[in-house]
Scaffold this motif. Structure first.
Motif, PDB file in Angstrom:
ATOM      1  N   ILE A 161       0.844  -1.189   0.000  1.00 31.03           N
ATOM      2  CA  ILE A 161       0.000   0.000   0.000  1.00 31.03           C
ATOM      3  C   ILE A 161       0.883   1.244   0.000  1.00 31.03           C
ATOM      4  O   ILE A 161       2.097   1.171   0.243  1.00 31.03           O
ATOM      5  N   SER A 162       0.262   2.376  -0.245  1.00 26.51           N
ATOM      6  CA  SER A 162       0.989   3.637  -0.275  1.00 26.51           C
ATOM      7  C   SER A 162       1.543   3.981   1.102  1.00 26.51           C
ATOM      8  O   SER A 162       0.850   3.864   2.118  1.00 26.51           O
ATOM      9  N   GLN A 166       2.149   6.898   2.200  1.00 28.71           N
ATOM     10  CA  GLN A 166       1.429   8.054   2.743  1.00 28.71           C
ATOM     11  C   GLN A 166       0.158   7.617   3.469  1.00 28.71           C
ATOM     12  O   GLN A 166      -0.156   8.123   4.555  1.00 28.71           O
ATOM     13  N   ASP A 167      -0.573   6.673   2.880  1.00 29.20           N
ATOM     14  CA  ASP A 167      -1.782   6.176   3.549  1.00 29.20           C
ATOM     15  C   ASP A 167      -1.426   5.419   4.824  1.00 29.20           C
ATOM     16  O   ASP A 167      -2.106   5.548   5.844  1.00 29.20           O
ATOM     17  N   TYR A 168      -0.364   4.643   4.747  1.00 21.65           N
ATOM     18  CA  TYR A 168       0.077   3.860   5.905  1.00 21.65           C
ATOM     19  C   TYR A 168       0.386   4.765   7.091  1.00 21.65           C
ATOM     20  O   TYR A 168      -0.037   4.495   8.226  1.00 21.65           O
ATOM     21  N   CYS A 207      -4.411  -4.822  -4.164  1.00 15.56           N
ATOM     22  CA  CYS A 207      -3.133  -4.517  -3.489  1.00 15.56           C
ATOM     23  C   CYS A 207      -2.436  -5.757  -2.934  1.00 15.56           C
ATOM     24  O   CYS A 207      -1.413  -5.624  -2.266  1.00 15.56           O
ATOM     25  N   PRO A 261      -7.495   7.726   6.084  1.00 16.05           N
ATOM     26  CA  PRO A 261      -7.850   7.190   4.767  1.00 16.05           C
ATOM     27  C   PRO A 261      -8.735   5.953   4.908  1.00 16.05           C
ATOM     28  O   PRO A 261      -8.516   5.120   5.785  1.00 16.05           O
ATOM     29  N   GLU A 303      -9.724   4.400  -0.392  1.00  9.02           N
ATOM     30  CA  GLU A 303      -8.511   5.148  -0.747  1.00  9.02           C
ATOM     31  C   GLU A 303      -7.263   4.275  -0.629  1.00  9.02           C
ATOM     32  O   GLU A 303      -6.387   4.307  -1.499  1.00  9.02           O
ATOM     33  N   ILE A 304      -7.184   3.480   0.430  1.00  7.23           N
ATOM     34  CA  ILE A 304      -5.979   2.679   0.668  1.00  7.23           C
ATOM     35  C   ILE A 304      -5.813   1.594  -0.390  1.00  7.23           C
ATOM     36  O   ILE A 304      -4.699   1.376  -0.914  1.00  7.23           O
ATOM     37  N   TYR A 332      -5.145   3.013  -4.508  1.00  8.31           N
ATOM     38  CA  TYR A 332      -4.275   4.171  -4.727  1.00  8.31           C
ATOM     39  C   TYR A 332      -3.771   4.144  -6.167  1.00  8.31           C
ATOM     40  O   TYR A 332      -3.706   3.104  -6.820  1.00  8.31           O
ATOM     41  N   ALA A 333      -3.383   5.316  -6.661  1.00  7.04           N
ATOM     42  CA  ALA A 333      -2.949   5.416  -8.065  1.00  7.04           C
ATOM     43  C   ALA A 333      -1.617   4.717  -8.265  1.00  7.04           C
ATOM     44  O   ALA A 333      -0.793   4.671  -7.384  1.00  7.04           O
TER      45      ALA A 333
END
Length: 696
Positions: A198-199, A201-203, A267, A687, A691-692, A695-696
């Motif tokens: 996962i991203s 930033q989200d983490y 993911c 998030p 969103e998690i 993610y893009a």
């Protein structure tokens, strides 16, 4: 990337490197240790240590470490430099046989289940020459066993090695009955590793992920895995770059990474290696997990190895593909005609007996707080241990049990109806994703372990239980004449399969009928870790481990205490995090949003007294009632939490956590999650799954 052949194993002091760098006599002596389990002479160790040091320094190493697996299940290391100062102010690089063979880490600060105390700090690490040394981050890593000052095993590796010795001894007794010479018999392992990326930033915005490894809150995403489009789908570029570097890193470390793909959940991904000696395969799997975590950050990602980081979608398992090999021959390969392959049938019956007799121990080996959330759905097997044989082998077993004639089913040629596409033969055995222990052609796949777990435990139990099955066969057959052997052995196989038929189940493990049928058969259904752990210290288990010198009574009880303690500590952390997040993040956000809605209602009424504000008032009411329900569950959880901490007996505390506290945690989670879909997106403090997971 360099050619795989050029980089593969370049950071490993393997047999090829040993042969190149060691004197012929030393190499031959060391091979006797590696291949036949002969004791290692200190003079040989000195020569090996010097060659290993020179090789490591050439590759940039400055330090060495004894790399071991304490009872926490992860790996540990303490780095010592090769530097040896001399009188003229300079230094030489030295590394002795004694330093290779033995180390002395502090044993008091690792989990020991009472075997060690703070004032009893001395412990030892001992070189395991059967698992090759390797270089990681300029450090020569030497796989080692870890024991206390009094010699008790304080690690995962030592019991596994003892169990491999047991299966080697007993399998050779059986093979001797078939006229085969003594040979090295090992259990083999292929560890499929599932994980999430996962991203970063989200983490970082999800303190539950940071502190516990899983999301304690989160409403079901609008889109999960129901479209089945992620499984084997195209790998996104960032993830693909991560996988490429991971492959290169693992290949250099001699890890035979073979398969990589997207898994079912968004993911989620998987890496599967080729088979190896079980001891070495466990080491390689732990190294793989470490490299996954470290490399992910280079790509702005975080690797989640928790068994169930997200609700509502698949969790991550670590499928334990187990078999037995004798000098490279797979003893669980049925061959073209399994009904006539008596040696295979003997080993197959031994597996069935072992799994049935020690089903609860196998379940225990996969028990953890995280895995309790995974088992029973979303491609994870239920907590009931059973064996899936498949169509072809199932017919063989049915014929043996029923004393009926067996007719081999011819393999069907698949014709897809397109001239340009080749025809191919269909396998005689399908797969069963709901089975905990499934035969998959020439091995058994134990699907119950979770992605975070060290596979030493389940393989130690499989090996020891199988050694007992083989011992019982050898004990009964060694007095039988060669003329009668085939007939008597076949009758033994039939009797064993009949006696343990209850463990064989080829149906749907998720069906409502299966738990009822399993109970009728007398199979255990230990749904939680608290339920699963007590069998570890049953007399039946103690007798098994003692018979084959795998664990003594103190070592068994210490592991039981460590597992209980880890479960209760994990639960304590999760409860504390849950309470803190509700108090400081979720409730304030809900209350702020409720206040905002209330202000909006008031402001509109000031301008339009007759405005229809039913929807806004209904939302405000839902927020207020939701906050009240959250507070109610939070208060109950807080009260139960402190009551649990007063319980001294760890098993009783585990029982309370599993059966009393977790239902309240579930209620609290549901109450908070129901607010997530009411509170505005910008007002929600973390998030969401939407969103998690996308993610893009």
């Amino acid at each position: 990337m360099s050619k795989v052949q050029e980089i593969y194993g370049e950071l490993v002091f393997d047999e090829h490197t040993m042969q190149e760098r060691l004197p012929s006599a030393t190499y031959k002596q060391l091979m006797k240790t590696l291949k036949h389990g002969k004791p290692l002479d200190i003079d040989v160790a000195n020569v090996v240590a010097h060659a290993m040091k020179e090789w490591a320094i050439e590759l940039g190493a400055t330090h060495y470490t004894h790399w071991f697996q304490p009872l926490s299940g992860i790996t540990s290391e303490k780095h010592d430099s090769f530097i040896d100062p001399i009188d003229d102010g300079h230094a030489i690089m030295s590394f002795s046989g004694k330093e290779l063979i033995q180390g002395e880490p502090d044993a008091s600060s690792f989990p020991s289940g009472g075997l060690r105390a703070t004032f009893e700090a001395r412990g030892y690490t001992a070189w395991d020459p059967t698992s090759f040394a390797f270089i990681k981050d300029e450090v020569l890593c030497i796989p080692t066993a870890f024991c206390s000052y009094n010699g008790e095993a304080l690690d995962k590796k030592t019991p596994l090695l003892r169990s491999m010795r047991a299966i080697d001894e007993q399998a050779n007794r059986v093979l001797a009955l078939f006229g085969e010479e003594p040979q090295r018999v090992v259990s083999t392992l292929g560890a499929e590793q599932e994980y999430f990326l996962i991203s970063e930033q989200d983490y970082e915005k999800r303190r539950d992920l940071v502190l516990t490894g899983r999301t304690l809150f989160g409403y079901s995403p609008c889109k999960g895995q129901e479209l089945e489009e992620h499984y084997f789908g195209a790998i996104r570029p960032t993830v693909n770059n991560f996988m490429k570097e991971l492959d290169d890193t693992l290949w250099k470390l001699g890890v035979p990474a073979k398969t990589k793909h997207n898994e079912v959940a968004p993911c989620q991904h998987e890496l599967a290696p080729l088979f190896a000696n079980a001891n070495r395969a466990v080491d390689q799997n732990l190294l793989t997990m470490e490299e996954m975590r470290l490399l992910a950050s280079r790509y702005g990602l975080v690797c989640l190895e928790h068994e169930k980081p997200f609700e509502h979608i698949n969790g991550s398992g670590k499928h334990n593909n187990w078999s037995i090999s004798a000098n490279g021959k797979n003893l669980l390969d049925p061959g073209d005609n399994p009904i006539s392959n008596l040696r295979f049938l003997v080993f197959l019956a031994g597996v069935v007996q072992a799994v049935d007799d020690y089903q609860e121990l196998l379940r225990m080996s996969a028990a953890s707080a995280g895995n309790d959330h995974r088992l029973g759905a979303n491609e994870a097997p239920p907590a009931i241990v059973s064996i899936f044989m498949g169509d072809e082998l199932g017919r063989v077993v049915d014929a043996l049990i029923g004393n009926k004639d067996y007719e081999a089913k011819k393999r069907t040629e698949m014709d897809l109806g397109v001239a340009e596409l080749p025809n191919f033969l269909k396998d005689n055995t399908d797969r069963n994703r709901t089975s905990p222990f499934a035969f998959t052609g020439n091995k058994f796949e134990f699907r119950m372990p979770g992605s975070m777990q060290n596979l030493s435990d389940c393989n130690m139990i499989l090996n020891t239980a199988m050694a007992k099955s083989l011992k019982e066969f050898a004990d009964e057959m060694e007095g039988v004449s060669s003329e009668d052997f085939n007939d008597v052995a076949l009758e033994y196989v039939k009797r064993t399969l009949r006696d343990h038929e209850r463990i064989i189940f080829n149906g749907d493990g998720y069906s409502d009928e299966w738990p009822i049928e399993a109970e009728r058969r007398g199979l255990a259904n230990n749904k939680t870790t608290a339920d699963a752990l007590p069998c570890f210290v049953d007399q039946k288990s103690l007798d098994l481990f003692a018979e084959f010198h795998v664990l003594d009574k103190a070592e068994v009880f210490s592991r039981y205490e460590v597992k209980l303690e880890k479960y209760n500590k994990t639960m304590n952390i999760e409860i504390r995090v849950m309470k803190r997040l509700v108090r400081r993040d979720y409730l304030p956000a809900i209350n702020r949003y409720a206040a905002e809605i209330a202000r909006n209602i008031r402001d509109v009424k000031e301008v339009m007294p007759d405005a229809n504000l039913v929807n806004q008032e209904s939302k405000l009411n839902a927020l207020v009632e939701g906050a009240a329900l959250i507070n109610e569950h939070l208060g109950k959880l807080h009260e139960l939490h402190y009551a649990s901490l007063e319980i001294v007996d760890q098993q009783e505390r585990a029982n309370m956590n599993a059966h009393v506290i977790i239902p309240v945690m579930d209620d609290l989670r549901e109450a908070v999650d129901n607010m997530e879909i009411i509170v505005g997106r910008d007002a929600w403090p973390v998030p969401t799954y939407n969103e998690i997971l996308f993610y893009a």
